[in-house]
Design an enzyme around this catalytic site. Structure first.
Site, mmCIF file in Angstrom:
data_model
loop_
_atom_site.group_PDB
_atom_site.id
_atom_site.type_symbol
_atom_site.label_atom_id
_atom_site.label_comp_id
_atom_site.label_asym_id
_atom_site.label_seq_id
_atom_site.Cartn_x
_atom_site.Cartn_y
_atom_site.Cartn_z
ATOM 1 N N ASP A 36 0.836 -1.201 0.000
ATOM 2 C CA ASP A 36 0.000 0.000 0.000
ATOM 3 C C ASP A 36 0.866 1.244 0.000
ATOM 4 O O ASP A 36 2.070 1.163 -0.096
ATOM 5 C CB ASP A 36 -0.830 0.067 1.298
ATOM 6 C CG ASP A 36 -1.803 -1.071 1.412
ATOM 7 O OD1 ASP A 36 -2.403 -1.420 0.403
ATOM 8 O OD2 ASP A 36 -1.949 -1.593 2.535
ATOM 9 N N LYS A 58 -4.264 2.746 -1.598
ATOM 10 C CA LYS A 58 -5.530 3.457 -1.752
ATOM 11 C C LYS A 58 -5.253 4.936 -1.930
ATOM 12 O O LYS A 58 -4.997 5.654 -0.988
ATOM 13 C CB LYS A 58 -6.404 3.214 -0.525
ATOM 14 C CG LYS A 58 -6.752 1.763 -0.404
ATOM 15 C CD LYS A 58 -7.647 1.489 0.782
ATOM 16 C CE LYS A 58 -7.910 0.004 0.924
ATOM 17 N NZ LYS A 58 -6.752 -0.743 1.441
ATOM 18 N N MET A 173 -7.425 7.596 11.734
ATOM 19 C CA MET A 173 -8.226 8.121 10.614
ATOM 20 C C MET A 173 -9.274 9.124 11.079
ATOM 21 O O MET A 173 -10.386 9.142 10.555
ATOM 22 C CB MET A 173 -8.932 6.953 9.884
ATOM 23 C CG MET A 173 -7.963 5.939 9.318
ATOM 24 S SD MET A 173 -8.779 4.455 8.689
ATOM 25 C CE MET A 173 -9.056 3.517 10.186
HETATM 26 N N1 SAH Z 1 -2.654 -0.799 10.181
HETATM 27 C C1 SAH Z 1 -2.230 0.539 10.530
HETATM 28 C C2 SAH Z 1 -3.375 1.527 10.532
HETATM 29 C C3 SAH Z 1 -3.993 1.749 9.191
HETATM 30 S S1 SAH Z 1 -5.283 2.932 9.233
HETATM 31 C C4 SAH Z 1 -1.523 0.489 11.871
HETATM 32 O O1 SAH Z 1 -1.590 -0.522 12.564
HETATM 33 O O2 SAH Z 1 -0.894 1.472 12.253
HETATM 34 C C5 SAH Z 1 -4.437 4.399 8.708
HETATM 35 C C6 SAH Z 1 -4.418 5.395 9.836
HETATM 36 O O3 SAH Z 1 -3.394 5.047 10.740
HETATM 37 C C7 SAH Z 1 -4.080 6.799 9.420
HETATM 38 O O4 SAH Z 1 -5.235 7.480 8.965
HETATM 39 C C8 SAH Z 1 -3.585 7.382 10.708
HETATM 40 O O5 SAH Z 1 -4.634 7.697 11.567
HETATM 41 C C9 SAH Z 1 -2.852 6.207 11.302
HETATM 42 N N2 SAH Z 1 -1.412 6.237 10.983
HETATM 43 C C10 SAH Z 1 -0.719 5.339 10.279
HETATM 44 N N3 SAH Z 1 0.588 5.676 10.243
HETATM 45 C C11 SAH Z 1 0.703 6.802 10.970
HETATM 46 C C12 SAH Z 1 1.798 7.633 11.339
HETATM 47 N N4 SAH Z 1 3.051 7.362 10.944
HETATM 48 N N5 SAH Z 1 1.561 8.716 12.100
HETATM 49 C C13 SAH Z 1 0.309 9.006 12.526
HETATM 50 N N6 SAH Z 1 -0.752 8.255 12.202
HETATM 51 C C14 SAH Z 1 -0.569 7.172 11.444
#
Ligand code: SAH
Length: 508
Positions: A36, A58, A173
């Protein structure tokens, strides 16, 4: 069942160092990688060069796949007997739709494994100095999606329960819904003075954190222009950031620094700068290639034992010479009776990899000092000296040695070829004020970078320019560029030090 296997692997939150060892091992032997939008794009370099890389991220604009299509793709690749790494940001099962992919594989009878990752909801707060649980403050944490189905009056979330949650709330998110989230929590009885934070691009050099209370966090985030990807953290643990914040305080944090060295050599300077907190953009201005005709180098290497001296003026020259020596069926012993001079510590270190120590190293890294140093050791009259160098190396060293009576062979051991960075990459880099720093480690990086970027764009940017030494600086000035810092020691650590010293003191 075929031997194929699909590994659902968590890539971690952004810092490439935060992927598990198992995940990296699998990535290194994958033959297909399905990925992704990743904060840690550099991880993709771990995959073998022949692996098929399939982007399914996405992004509204790109040609990307729907979830069902991704599931089908994984099933097909698994059935083909491939070792498939399905790489996902953070943890595959935390808002990552990993469960759906696993179910599709179960249904299709395709073998799979799960490799958990560090989820952003724990890691980004940690890098912001916020422990998600803390003894005496909170003993629980809720991971919540802040993304709700649009056009729905009813909320998907049970705000009454969340407002009474006895611990930390972490919303993924949720940036777009922040006003609604904050208001709903207060409506359901949460204290408006509860500390809250947003962490954007957590664990990366672009990390940005804002803090406030439930009552003003919406305004604070809007004023700071916080956009996704961000996490919202609500709870008393946020207050600990005041004492524990560490990542954003590193000396080069938030600085965007361009490294123009050839890609293969860039990593050392890049890692040093990153360890100090900088965001490094590798934009190689040059690449190193073998000479068009290697016959003269090969012949000289085969006959090296007849020389009195070999002078290496770069680590590349060392590599090229020893490649030629190997092609001639020889090894370091061919240099047994030959004296060796190197221009500086980097070159000496490379020589050390071949088990050899230099006999001479000038005080400064200027080629003019080489002849002086050698002449101080012995009379060079009639001495046979080999200089395996860049095709474009200036001739003054050779002329100096000849004037001392030496019999000098000046050899093109490698070629320095200009690299052309992608125009979009440059546009992106120079949008706004441009990067904070651009580093130059040789004259050829200067001329080629200026060729690629254009003098006007470079002069028009706010970027400060750092030079490794007087020769490089002279080339910069010759092109009308200002040298903001020049390394005192003309080495990579010297260059990094010069940039560090130029930083204004930080407010505490
Ligand atoms: N599977 C991922 C989450 C995916 S949903 C996990 O476990 O972290 C995607 C959301 O994750 C983003 O919209 C944001 O809210 C958060 N996110 C992912 N990476 C991030 C980062 N480096 N800093 C802040 N938020 C993050």
């Amino acid at each position: 069942m075929s031997n194929g296997c699909v590994y659902l692997v968590g890539a971690g939150p952004g810092d490439p160092g935060l992927m598990t060892v198992r995940g990296r091992d699998l990535l290194r032997r994958a033959d297909a990688v399905v990925y992704d939008n990743l904060a840690a794009r550099r991880l993709l370099d771990e995959a073998p060069p022949q692996a098929e890389m399939i982007y399914v991220g996405k992004q509204a604009s790109a040609h990307t796949l729907r979830q069902e299509e991704i599931n089908e793709l994984l099933v097909r690749l698994g059935r083909e007997g491939r070792q498939v790494v399905r790489l996902k940001g953070g943890d595959p099962f935390v808002f990552g739709r990993g469960g759906e992919e696993a179910l599709a594989l179960v249904e299709a009878g395709v073998r799979f494994e799960i490799v958990p990752g560090i989820t952003a909801g724990v890691a980004a707060p940690a890098y912001a100095g916020i422990p998600v649980t803390h003894r005496g403050v909170t003993s629980s944490i809720a991971l919540i999606t802040g993304h709700e189905t649009p056009d729905k009056d009813e909320s998907d979330l049970d705000y009454a329960a969340l407002a009474n949650w006895p611990g930390t709330l972490v919303f993924y998110m949720g940036v777009k819904n922040l006003p609604k989230i904050a208001a709903s929590l207060m409506e359901h009885g949460m204290d408006p003075a509860t500390p809250a934070a947003l962490v954007r691009w957590g664990t990366t050099a672009r990390q940005e954190t804002v803090t406030g209370t439930l009552s003003d966090i919406t305004e604070v985030a809007a004023r700071a222009g916080i956009k996704p990807p961000s996490l919202i953290v609500v709870g008393h643990v946020v207050a600990l950031r005041q004492s524990i914040s560490w990542f954003e305080g590193r000396p080069l944090f938030g600085k965007r620094i361009v490294v123009t060295r050839a890609r293969l050599q860039a990593s050392r300077v890049a890692r040093q700068l990153e360890d100090l907190g900088a965001e490094v953009i590798e934009l190689p201005a040059i690449r190193i290639e073998p000479p068009a005709d290697t016959a003269p180098l090969d012949a000289a290497a085969a006959d090296v034992s007849s020389c009195d001296w070999v002078i290496f003026t770069s680590a590349n020259g060392v590599d090229a010479f020893f490649d030629a020596l190997q092609r001639a069926g020889l090894d370091s012993r061919a240099l047994g009776g030959v004296r060796i001079c190197v221009i500086g510590p980097g070159t000496a270190e490379r020589l050390g990899r071949f088990g050899l120590k230099p006999d001479a190293q000038p005080q400064s890294y200027k080629s003019a000092d080489i002849s002086r140093t050698l002449a101080g050791i012995e009379d060079l009259g009639g001495k046979k000296i080999l200089c395996p160098r860049a095709d474009i190396a200036p001739k003054d060293l050779i002329v100096d040695l000849q004037s001392l009576g030496a019999d000098v062979t000046d050899l093109a051991a490698y070629r320095t070829v200009g690299e052309t960075p992608e125009p979009e990459l440059l546009d992106e880099l120079f949008a706004g004020g441009g990067p904070d720093w651009i580093t130059f480690t040789s004259s050829s990086t200067v001329t080629n970078f200026v060729n690629a970027v254009g003098l006007d764009r470079l002069r028009g940017s706010d970027a400060s320019l750092a030079s490794i030494g007087p020769t490089t600086s002279a080339t910069m000035r010759g092109l009308g560029l200002e040298v903001d810092v020049e390394a005192a020691a003309h080495t990579i650590p010297g260059l990094v030090d010069a940039i560090l010293e130029a930083q204004p003191p930080r407010e505490q």
